[in-house]
Every structure is written in structure tokens, then in C-alpha cells.
Design a protein around this motif. Sequence first.
Motif, PDB file in Angstrom:
ATOM      1  N   GLY A 101      -5.333   0.415   3.158  1.00  0.00           N
ATOM      2  CA  GLY A 101      -6.403   1.398   3.175  1.00  0.00           C
ATOM      3  C   GLY A 101      -7.790   0.796   3.307  1.00  0.00           C
ATOM      4  N   GLY A 157      -0.371   4.416   0.072  1.00  0.00           N
ATOM      5  CA  GLY A 157      -1.113   5.572   0.553  1.00  0.00           C
ATOM      6  C   GLY A 157      -0.358   6.246   1.687  1.00  0.00           C
ATOM      7  N   SER A 158      -1.061   7.052   2.464  1.00  0.00           N
ATOM      8  CA  SER A 158      -0.402   7.827   3.522  1.00  0.00           C
ATOM      9  C   SER A 158       0.344   6.940   4.503  1.00  0.00           C
ATOM     10  N   GLY A 166       0.823  -1.203   0.000  1.00  0.00           N
ATOM     11  CA  GLY A 166       0.000   0.000   0.000  1.00  0.00           C
ATOM     12  C   GLY A 166       0.855   1.249   0.000  1.00  0.00           C
ATOM     13  N   ASN A 168       1.806  -1.633  -4.563  1.00  0.00           N
ATOM     14  CA  ASN A 168       0.520  -0.933  -4.575  1.00  0.00           C
ATOM     15  C   ASN A 168      -0.384  -1.444  -5.682  1.00  0.00           C
ATOM     16  N   ARG A 202      -6.721  11.899  -3.394  1.00  0.00           N
ATOM     17  CA  ARG A 202      -7.544  11.494  -4.537  1.00  0.00           C
ATOM     18  C   ARG A 202      -9.037  11.666  -4.294  1.00  0.00           C
ATOM     19  N   THR A 246      -2.608   9.036  -2.460  1.00  0.00           N
ATOM     20  CA  THR A 246      -3.270   8.752  -1.190  1.00  0.00           C
ATOM     21  C   THR A 246      -4.784   8.943  -1.281  1.00  0.00           C
ATOM     22  N   THR A 247      -5.510   8.259  -0.389  1.00  0.00           N
ATOM     23  CA  THR A 247      -6.960   8.467  -0.289  1.00  0.00           C
ATOM     24  C   THR A 247      -7.266   9.937  -0.048  1.00  0.00           C
TER      25      THR A 247
END
Length: 470
Positions: free
Chosen positions: A144, A14-15, A12, A35, A45, A41-42
Motif C-alpha cells: 500500500g 489490504g485490497s 500486505g 501484514n 479504514r 483495507t485503506t
Amino acid sequence: MGERHVDVAIIGSGSAGLYALGKVKPAGKSFVLINGGEPGTTCARVGCMPSKAMIQVAEDFHRRGVMSRFGIEGMEHLTIDQEEAMEYVQHMRDNFVDRVLSNSTDNMSDEVFIEGYAQFVEPNLLEIDNGQKIRADKIVIATGSSPVVPEQWQQFGDRILTTDNFFEQEQLPSSVGVIGLGVIGLELGQSLVRMGVDVTGFDMANTIGGISDPDVAKVAIDILGKEIPMHLGAAVEIKEADDGKLQITSGDTQVTVDSVLLSIGRKPNLDSLNLEAAEISLDGNDMPIYNENTMQVGDSHIFLAGDVNGDRPLLHEAGHDGRVAGYNATQETPVAFKRNTLLNIAFSDPNICQVGLRYDQLDQETAVIGEIPLAPVGRAMIMAKNKGLIRVYADKESGKLLGAEMISVKGENLAHLLAWSIQQEMTVGEMLQMPFYHPVIEEALQAALYDLYSKIDKKNDTPVTELVKM
């Protein structure tokens, strides 16, 4: 393809995954970052940033309604081009995503950044859907979460909007039913109203925005209910209506809408990982059992970070989780770290905030409450935003600040001050010895603290409450 071996595999980007990488890379460990799905990142996006861009557009347009009281005439005749507004939101969204990518995965080689979905085939072995196999001594799961869409509603296709597709809309529907009046539902629902969409809100709970304090909830429903008709405390059903519309039924209420904005929660992205092969303990909801202070799953080599743990789905918490997981993935023995003071903010207008202990977590026999309505607060009156209520909680005997819930203009700022003070274990008296400028919204917090101070036993050891003796 043969196996590759690395010290740490992070699933993942993301953050949480990027923050974990920020601790793994400088430790000199070999690593891969894997990924699946869209990069970025959520938050950038589909979350924090595009929603705040839309909120700002909607609020700026909404302010035209109060301009006449300042002697500014003609503003009420202004119109908004929804398509251009959404283009602006999408432009801002793309800019934030590009910034994330240009400072992270864009600079990584294919050797360390692998695009594809991973699953466990053994406790230490991952297989990517592109055929690669990665054997890792330590693994960080930071995959996430995704919006929950009940199976019976999936048949309605793109008429069901979630944060995953909402910000892709080029034109807004004429009417929207918002199901779930938590943070996302309130933020986007209020923005839609202010941009000219007919919105109706629904929630099975009898409160909104996650508020547990009954007095704050009553004020919040009264304020926001003037913009969004709300139907609370009843289950919701959706079915096909005439002309391709959807009919929402909740109790005795029936509303026909073009689209439904669904914001009833998020589920961790774990289904595709084949966790059975990881040989870790799961709870009754098939969630890995982990230590929130170390992020370690059981006593295994696996760590869980960010929204995927289903605990605090907030960017700053994902950052905290990622740092802890990444650091511990480089250690022989995991180190436990204290959690941050809870800080939750809905960027509705006014803001809704919870800090530290919520009302429903208080010991009602030992806690006391101070409050201030926003109506008489000078700065709020000048801004034409003097609606709301601040409630602060403390231990009666020690005077230690415990928490707060509020609906207030600039609540985002007040909530930070309170979170920092609670984390420093300050008493109400010590907070009142801090400087408060005039005229600022923080004076409302000062008034609430004075009310709270009058109800606690521990007072400052000085004849003047606000001063500190040399």
C-alpha cells in the motif's frame, strides 16, 4: 526460529493483497499473508468508505438550502451536531472494516496470517519483526501507500491532518486550510464547508481535481470556488501563528487556521522492505521496475500490486493488480493482461470524472470534442443541480470514443457508461444507437455525443442515426 517454506508469500493484507490471495488459495499453493500495521483495507479504514459517509452527511445537510424553492419551509434553521456527525462516520467506518476482516483475515490461522513487518534478507527469504523467517518461491508485494507529509511540516504534529488521522477526529476544527485540491482535498474540503467549518483551499497547480481539460477546469473552479475559496498556482508555506494556530502563505495570500488538511499525494510503503536484499532493479525514485500487464518485477519471482506501485491508487485498480499478481505468482510463466480503461471519480458535488484518454493525452490533430453544459438538462434542473460541463473525445476519422472529462451531477454513473463503452471500443455512432430513457441525466451524455457525432467522419450505415437496420 527456523525457516518455513511456502509457494507464495503475500506482503500486505489490504485490497491488492486480499485479491492476490483470492487467486493463490484456489490454485492449491501453500501461502502466507503477512501484514504490518492496522488490518483492514485503506478503502475501508481511511479512504473510500469513511469519506463517502462524511460526504453523504454533508450533502444531506447542505440540501436544506434549496428546500424552500420546493415549498418546504423552515429547513434553513436546521443545525448540525459535528460531534455526532463524526461519530456516525466513525461507526460506518468501523462497520466496513469489520466486514472486511470478518470475511478475510479473521478466519485465518496464525500459520497463514502473520501480523508483523517483513523485510528481505535474501531474494527469496523474508524476515518478520517477530522473528519468523519465510522462504517463498514467489512473493507479492502489496504494502500500500501512506500520505505524504513534508519533513518541514511534521513539527506541527496533530494540527496536520491526513486521511490517516482525519477520521479519528471527535470534534472538527473551526478553520481548516486544505493543501492539495485533488480528489481527497475537494471531497473532504467541501464536506467540511457544508458541516460549518471555515475552509480555504490551496494548490500549486492551476487546476483542481486532476482535471486537464481547460474548459472543464474553468467550470469546476467556478462552481466549487463558490464554496471553497481557492488559491491556485503558487507554492505554499506553513509556520506557527499566534494562539497555537498555523499561518498558511501562498503568493500574496495569508490565512490563519486551526488545522491543515494535507492531501498532496501518497508514497508507496517500500522503505522498510530492504529491497536491496531482493536484488531487483529500481528506477531513479527507488521504485521496483515492473510490467504493468503481468505485475512482475523485471524477470524476477517478485510481483507488485496495488497502491505500492504508485500507478493507479484506486481500489478497483488494486483489485485488478492483485488478481493479476496472484494468478501469475502461481504460474511457471507470467501471463500478460490488458489494463482496464482509466476511470477516476471525485465525489465532490458535482462529481468530477476522467475516463479513458484525458484532454492532455489527446492528439489535437486527430481528435474531436463534443460537449454539453448541464444548465439546460431537464433532469438536472428538476434536481436543482444543473451546473457543470461534459466533454467527450473521439478519433475524427474512425469515430472511436477515446475519453472524457466532466463535472456533472451523477457523473459517477455517466463515467461508468463511458468507461464500459471505451473498453468495448465502441464508436460514437454505436453509442447513439443505445437506448436513452427520459428524463435522465444520461440524456446530457446523449447530447454531448450528438455534438461529437457531428464532427467525426465515420457515420452509421443507416438513414436514421439512432436505429439499427435488421
